[in-house]
Write an enzyme that holds these catalytic residues in place. Structure first.
Site, PDB file in Angstrom:
ATOM      1  N   ASP A  78       0.848  -1.199   0.000  1.00  0.00           N
ATOM      2  CA  ASP A  78       0.000   0.000   0.000  1.00  0.00           C
ATOM      3  C   ASP A  78       0.881   1.245   0.000  1.00  0.00           C
ATOM      4  O   ASP A  78       2.019   1.214   0.509  1.00  0.00           O
ATOM      5  CB  ASP A  78      -0.924   0.016   1.223  1.00  0.00           C
ATOM      6  CG  ASP A  78      -2.021   1.093   1.093  1.00  0.00           C
ATOM      7  OD1 ASP A  78      -2.270   1.551  -0.049  1.00  0.00           O
ATOM      8  OD2 ASP A  78      -2.611   1.472   2.113  1.00  0.00           O
ATOM      9  N   TYR A 110      -2.910  -6.390  11.408  1.00  0.00           N
ATOM     10  CA  TYR A 110      -4.134  -7.077  10.987  1.00  0.00           C
ATOM     11  C   TYR A 110      -4.242  -8.503  11.555  1.00  0.00           C
ATOM     12  O   TYR A 110      -5.072  -9.295  11.120  1.00  0.00           O
ATOM     13  CB  TYR A 110      -4.219  -7.091   9.462  1.00  0.00           C
ATOM     14  CG  TYR A 110      -4.488  -5.704   8.910  1.00  0.00           C
ATOM     15  CD1 TYR A 110      -5.779  -5.213   8.826  1.00  0.00           C
ATOM     16  CD2 TYR A 110      -3.437  -4.885   8.519  1.00  0.00           C
ATOM     17  CE1 TYR A 110      -6.023  -3.946   8.336  1.00  0.00           C
ATOM     18  CE2 TYR A 110      -3.671  -3.620   8.030  1.00  0.00           C
ATOM     19  CZ  TYR A 110      -4.966  -3.135   7.943  1.00  0.00           C
ATOM     20  OH  TYR A 110      -5.212  -1.881   7.473  1.00  0.00           O
ATOM     21  N   PHE A 125       6.415   0.410   7.639  1.00  0.00           N
ATOM     22  CA  PHE A 125       5.898   1.679   7.121  1.00  0.00           C
ATOM     23  C   PHE A 125       7.002   2.745   7.125  1.00  0.00           C
ATOM     24  O   PHE A 125       7.780   2.838   8.081  1.00  0.00           O
ATOM     25  CB  PHE A 125       4.734   2.200   7.968  1.00  0.00           C
ATOM     26  CG  PHE A 125       3.504   1.355   7.902  1.00  0.00           C
ATOM     27  CD1 PHE A 125       2.609   1.508   6.864  1.00  0.00           C
ATOM     28  CD2 PHE A 125       3.242   0.403   8.881  1.00  0.00           C
ATOM     29  CE1 PHE A 125       1.467   0.735   6.799  1.00  0.00           C
ATOM     30  CE2 PHE A 125       2.105  -0.377   8.823  1.00  0.00           C
ATOM     31  CZ  PHE A 125       1.207  -0.219   7.782  1.00  0.00           C
TER      32      PHE A 125
END
Length: 620
Positions: A80, A125, A142
């Site tokens: 992402d 998650y 990230f």
């Protein structure tokens, strides 16, 4: 956009010290996914690899943030990125809308700080993952850069960068202001500037023409002041931003409409709410804090009148300028920020005009009235009494407040007469004073009313000589010399229509009021108009015989001159004063030598009184 299950647990705010400890731990572990014992990570690992020098605030629980990020797995595969969507994440931190690991990883972050976060599965998650995107028990990596942070409790932040020493007035609600600005986002990205538009931004304050934060940030500002104004989004352009679709920002920070929808543009690492991400293209993104660096040029209110400030008032002011007076003055004209737009000094010439007659802008007409000669005053004129919304030329912009520093040189009225002030009189009794026809000798100093010396008789080493009423001096001086005693000193103020008029003379400016200091040295009775010589008593009965010294029946120039000089030396008569006696006698001889043959005969010799009588008879 991808959905996420409910967060694994709620997040409490972490102290900054704990975050720093996490960084140390991360470095010690080499940013691996395992703990030192080889087991799974227990908490988020944070590496602060770029920390800005200035950090005015850090992210806390409940803050609204905007950030960019890239999300990858341990093997580097990207799952992402906000960059790919060309859309920032804009969301509240610490309220369960982000995965727990991201919530924790953003705490204590500064604007423009860059962090690397390692989020273990139970803070991401979990064992379920996200179908088709994130496998179960995945550790997430990230790379995050924070671009904005604010809180719903924030207010407008104002920092004064420069405040001028003189502040004639401060901005209030209802005022009209002109200012320059640079507008940036909180991360420093520029979105607009007035400097590139060739003019200031002009608007009313507190009347709904500006975004609320700018309305508040301008209050209390002085002309020439520089401020930094930080405005939270809810006092700026809020959830919609401004300039969607690449239309660009207009530089007019007007309030947005009230009927615009409220949405959140959340994407990437947020709980799914069915909201589509906003596309890039806004000049001011949604939920953006704005930073303005503002320079206030000027401020006025439509109800303002002309403001007067006396800078220097000469002593002994006995007269003040009024409507209908003609004034000569010097000035420097500037805008409220000090920019000079005009000066009479640069032209080396005063500005000359009637006041109160509509020949100049209304504010100057008002501001010059009541001034004294020699006074220096500052006149501040609002635009509605100057050049209004349109301005004039290329130096006075529209809606500009004008400031004039004025030095009044002199003024007069066309009805003025000579002003006479006696400075001193001789102690002895004065029985005779000067009158029309008198021949006078006097010393004088002549200057302008601002003290500029023009002429003085002392430069010539001898008094000035004049016959009063003979049009040999300016009318005002002629009038001022009448009625004086020998030894008397006077000050005379002579208006230009009794001096050198609108055109002036060599060394005398046009329309100048002149100041004389005169001292009468001597006076002699003058002769009647047209006479060059008069007897004190009756002339000799046999005038020609007395004049014909050698009795040859004719009088040549030598005999004529000898006879006249004898009359003067014996006190029987006198020549016209103020002229060379030889020239006067020569003129007298020419008048009597009627056939111009170089001698006077008995038939030619006539007294002026006899000539005048004959002329009367001829007229009768």
């Amino acid at each position: 956009m991808f959905p996420a299950g409910p967060p694994s647990h709620s997040l409490l705010r972490l102290p900054l010290l704990q975050l720093l400890l996490l960084v140390v731990q991360a470095v010690g572990r080499g940013l691996g996914r395992a703990s030192p014992a080889g087991g799974p990570l227990e908490d988020v690992v944070i590496e602060r690899y770029h920390i800005p020098r200035a950090c005015p605030r850090e992210v806390q629980m409940g803050d609204f943030v905007r950030y960019h990020y890239n999300g990858t797995f341990e093997d580097g595969k990207k799952f992402d990125s906000s960059y790919d969507r060309n859309t920032l994440v804009a969301i509240v931190v610490g309220v369960g809308r982000l995965i727990t690991g991201m919530d924790r990883g953003l705490m204590g972050m500064c604007v423009n700080e860059r962090r690397r976060l390692i989020v273990p599965p139970h803070l991401g998650y979990g064992s379920i993952g996200l179908a088709g995107l994130i496998p179960p028990d995945a550790t997430l990596y990230f790379d995050v850069v924070l671009l904005d942070v604010w809180n719903k409790e924030d207010t407008v932040q104002v920092s004064t960068l420069l405040r001028p020493p003189h502040c004639p007035r401060m901005v209030q609600d209802g005022d009209f202001v002109r200012y320059h600005y640079n507008g940036t986002l909180l991360d420093g990205t520029s979105f607009d500037t007035s400097y590139s538009k060739g003019g200031t931004y002009d608007t009313y304050v507190g009347s709904g023409w500006l975004i609320k934060g700018m309305d508040q940030g301008l209050l209390g500002m002085c002309p020439g002041e520089r401020r930094k104004i930080i405005i939270p989004p809810f006092l700026a352009y809020g959830e919609k931003g401004y300039g969607e679709g690449g239309q660009g920002h207009k530089g007019k920070f007007r309030r947005r409409g009230k009927n615009q929808a409220s949405t959140y543009s959340c994407s990437g690492c947020i709980l799914h709410e069915g909201i589509q991400p906003r596309t890039q293209g806004t000049v001011i993104p949604p939920q953006a804090s704005l930073v303005f660096h503002v320079l206030l040029i000027d401020v006025h209110n439509p109800k303002d009148a002309v403001q007067l400030e006396t800078l220097e008032l000469p002593p002994g002011c006995v007269r003040r300028a009024g409507a209908g007076d003609f004034m000569r003055y010097h000035y420097n004209g500037s805008l409220m920020d000090g920019t000079l737009f005009d000066s009479s000094y640069s032209r080396n010439h005063t500005y000359n005009t009637y006041i109160g007659q509509g020949y100049i802008i209304p504010g100057m007409d008002q501001g010059l009235q009541g001034a004294c000669m020699g006074e220096r005053r500052r006149i501040t004129i609002p635009p509605h009494l100057a050049y209004g919304e349109n301005g004039t030329g290329d130096k006075i912009p529209g809606s500009a407040v004008l400031i004039f520093n004025v030095h009044v040189i002199d003024f007069h009225n066309p009805a003025d007469v000579v002003e006479i002030r006696t400075l001193s009189r001789p102690s002895e009794t004065c029985n005779e004073t000067t009158k029309l026809g008198d021949f006078v000798r006097y010393h004088y100093n002549c200057s302008l009313l601002d003290g500029t010396q023009l002429f003085t008789s002392h430069d010539y080493g001898a008094p000035q000589e004049a016959t009063l009423g003979a049009n040999k001096v300016i009318e005002g001086l002629d009038t001022g010399l009448q009625g004086m005693c020998v030894g008397e000193r006077r000050q005379l103020i002579v208006p230009p229509h009794l001096a050198h008029g609108e055109s002036g003379a060599r060394g005398v400016p046009g329309s100048a009021v002149l100041l004389f200091e005169v001292e009468l040295v001597s006076r002699e009775d003058g002769l009647p108009t047209g006479y060059l010589f008069v007897w004190h008593k009756d002339p000799p009965a046999n005038l020609f015989e007395d004049m014909d010294l050698n009795k040859d029946g004719e009088v040549p120039p030598e005999e004529f001159s000898t006879f006249i000089k004898a009359q003067v030396s014996e006190g029987k008569g006198r020549l016209m004063p103020g002229q060379d006696p030889e020239k006067t006698i020569g003129d007298m001889f020419q008048n009597q030598d009627r056939n111009q043959d170089g001698k006077i005969t008995v038939d030619e010799l006539k007294l002026k009184s006899d000539e005048d009588e004959e002329r009367v008879h001829e007229e009768l």
